[in-house]
Design an enzyme around this catalytic site. Structure first.
Site, short mmCIF file in Angstrom:
data_model
loop_
_atom_site.label_atom_id
_atom_site.label_comp_id
_atom_site.label_asym_id
_atom_site.label_seq_id
_atom_site.Cartn_x
_atom_site.Cartn_y
_atom_site.Cartn_z
N ASP A 1 -3.47 15.58 -0.51
CA ASP A 1 -4.61 16.00 -1.39
C ASP A 1 -4.17 15.20 -2.88
O ASP A 1 -4.97 14.68 -3.59
CB ASP A 1 -4.72 17.44 -1.83
CG ASP A 1 -5.16 18.28 -0.68
OD1 ASP A 1 -6.15 17.81 -0.02
OD2 ASP A 1 -4.92 19.37 -0.53
N LYS B 1 -0.40 25.96 2.76
CA LYS B 1 0.03 25.07 2.18
C LYS B 1 1.51 25.30 1.64
O LYS B 1 2.38 24.15 1.75
CB LYS B 1 -1.07 24.54 1.34
CG LYS B 1 -2.18 23.99 1.69
CD LYS B 1 -2.78 23.26 0.55
CE LYS B 1 -4.42 22.98 1.19
NZ LYS B 1 -5.29 22.09 0.18
P1 NAP Z 1 -6.59 28.22 -6.01
O1 NAP Z 1 -5.05 28.08 -5.91
O2 NAP Z 1 -6.98 29.69 -5.38
O3 NAP Z 1 -7.06 28.30 -7.52
C1 NAP Z 1 -8.17 28.72 -8.09
C2 NAP Z 1 -8.27 28.35 -9.72
O4 NAP Z 1 -9.55 28.74 -10.14
C3 NAP Z 1 -7.33 28.93 -10.44
O5 NAP Z 1 -7.03 28.38 -11.48
C4 NAP Z 1 -8.08 30.16 -11.06
O6 NAP Z 1 -7.61 30.58 -12.25
C5 NAP Z 1 -9.53 29.60 -11.14
N1 NAP Z 1 -10.33 30.77 -11.02
C6 NAP Z 1 -10.87 31.47 -10.06
N2 NAP Z 1 -11.81 32.26 -10.43
C7 NAP Z 1 -11.84 32.24 -11.69
C8 NAP Z 1 -12.81 32.80 -12.57
N3 NAP Z 1 -13.62 33.71 -12.41
N4 NAP Z 1 -12.79 32.43 -13.93
C9 NAP Z 1 -11.74 31.35 -14.48
N5 NAP Z 1 -11.00 30.60 -13.47
C10 NAP Z 1 -11.22 31.03 -12.28
O7 NAP Z 1 -7.35 27.26 -5.24
P2 NAP Z 1 -7.16 25.62 -5.06
O8 NAP Z 1 -6.38 25.62 -3.75
O9 NAP Z 1 -6.43 25.24 -6.36
O10 NAP Z 1 -8.94 25.23 -4.82
C11 NAP Z 1 -9.66 25.05 -6.18
C12 NAP Z 1 -10.75 24.38 -5.68
O11 NAP Z 1 -10.42 22.91 -5.33
C13 NAP Z 1 -11.61 25.04 -4.57
O12 NAP Z 1 -12.86 25.06 -4.77
C14 NAP Z 1 -11.28 24.10 -3.39
O13 NAP Z 1 -12.25 23.95 -2.50
C15 NAP Z 1 -11.22 22.66 -4.03
N6 NAP Z 1 -10.50 21.54 -3.31
C16 NAP Z 1 -11.22 20.67 -3.15
C17 NAP Z 1 -10.35 19.47 -2.45
C18 NAP Z 1 -10.97 18.10 -2.16
O14 NAP Z 1 -10.44 17.52 -1.29
N7 NAP Z 1 -12.30 17.87 -2.70
C19 NAP Z 1 -8.89 19.65 -2.25
C20 NAP Z 1 -8.27 20.75 -2.58
C21 NAP Z 1 -9.07 21.79 -3.14
P3 NAP Z 1 -6.46 31.87 -12.41
O15 NAP Z 1 -5.25 31.17 -12.03
O16 NAP Z 1 -6.79 32.50 -13.70
O17 NAP Z 1 -6.75 32.86 -10.95
#
Ligand code: NAP
Length: 283
Positions: free
Chosen positions: A111, A75
């Site tokens: 998104d 992205k």
């Molecule tokens: P990302 O950039 O990898 O961010 C992950 C987030 O989760 C960060 O804030 C991370 O915290 C936190 N996290 C991960 N493991 C953790 C743990 N063990 N304890 C506490 N915090 C933790 O991912 P993203 O792209 O933002 O996506 C996040 C979620 O949204 C995913 O499940 C994705 O499938 C979903 N999503 C859904 C849509 C939709 O259309 N519904 C669209 C986009 C994304 P740290 O910064 O501390 O690592």
């Protein structure tokens, strides 16, 4: 030659690594089938490397694709590749759509605009929103929260506090420690899980659900599983709970309109197809 290919059949794709889990092909194909148009929507794996991405996107343009959705881990790379970008994509620093046209490659972030449409249609004005997470999705959530006419106070928390501080300015958010999330929950009339916690294969989101405020709206952007423990707890308290499919379905609308067909409906039929696909995967 290029014109010939373009006239042949409308083509779009989702590009990611891995990409086989993406539900975007199902959404776009369902809409094309409904409209009865000759369209193709592929899932294309591209390794996480700038040169590989550049080469494949160029090839897709030459092959007559009208545009692509871009998913993890491309992205941010997509935004860098583009000639022009939408306000949302620039503010967020990432794009999930690339549209190929005569004026070059245009990046957008649907998104974020999908989440904006959810936030704009909330039944009541939230005074305080609690956003959990500071990854790519959280950036879009923050951007969307600034688009309400009535201002929302935003509280942001993330396991890695520094990441929350980096992005807080998008929505003038107050950052609180991850260890204080349950205290912040008491004050929030809009709660948004934008972490990957609660997703299949990830640890659960550890929150004290009893502290959810009376009348709060709860949004979980995780969609696998569809009913996360957070949403289940919200529904048990008779709170409005919005799942990740709402955002997923809405983010596909601009791409379908730009590349394949007309304005598509986000409706019960589409939701049923997606729920069935998620169920089949979980089995
Ligand atoms: P990302 O950039 O990898 O961010 C992950 C987030 O989760 C960060 O804030 C991370 O915290 C936190 N996290 C991960 N493991 C953790 C743990 N063990 N304890 C506490 N915090 C933790 O991912 P993203 O792209 O933002 O996506 C996040 C979620 O949204 C995913 O499940 C994705 O499938 C979903 N999503 C859904 C849509 C939709 O259309 N519904 C669209 C986009 C994304 P740290 O910064 O501390 O690592």
């Amino acid at each position: 030659m290029l014109e010939e290919k373009r006239n042949d059949m409308r083509r779009a794709a989702v590009v990611g690594w891995p990409v086989s889990h993406s539900l975007s092909p199902l959404i776009h194909r369902a809409w094309a089938e409904r409209e009865g148009i000759a369209a193709r929507y592929d899932a294309i794996e591209v390794e996480p490397d700038d040169e590989a991405f550049r080469k494949r996107i160029k090839e897709l343009q030459d092959e007559g694709y009208s545009g692509v959705n871009v998913t993890i881990p491309h992205k941010e790379r997509a935004l860098k590749y583009a000639d022009k970008a939408s306000d949302a994509a620039k503010t967020i620093g990432a794009a999930n759509m690339l549209t190929f046209g005569d004026e070059g490659v245009i990046a957008a972030n649907s998104d974020a605009t999908a989440f904006r449409s959810i936030v704009l249609h909330l039944p009541r004005r939230p005074e305080t929103a609690l956003v959990l997470g500071a990854g790519g999705a959280a950036r879009g959530v923050l951007w969307a929260l600034t688009k309400r006419i009535d201002p929302v106070r935003v509280v942001l928390t993330n396991r890695t506090r520094a990441r929350a501080e980096e992005i807080a300015s998008i929505a003038c958010a107050d950052v609180v420690d991850w260890t204080s999330r349950n205290t912040a929950l008491r004050e929030a009339d809009l709660v948004i899980n934008a972490t990957s916690l609660g997703m299949t294969g990830q640890p659960p989101l550890d929150l004290d659900h009893d502290r959810l405020k009376e009348g709060a709206v709860v949004i979980d952007i995780v969609y696998a599983p569809l009913e996360t423990p957070l949403l289940k707890a919200a529904r048990a308290r008779e709170l409005r709970a919005i799942d990740g499919l709402e955002m997923l379905m809405r983010q596909a609308v601009p791409g379908y309109l730009a590349w394949l067909g007309t304005r598509a409906d986000v409706d019960a039929d589409l939701r049923a197809r997606l729920e069935a696909a998620l169920k089949a995967r979980a089995a």
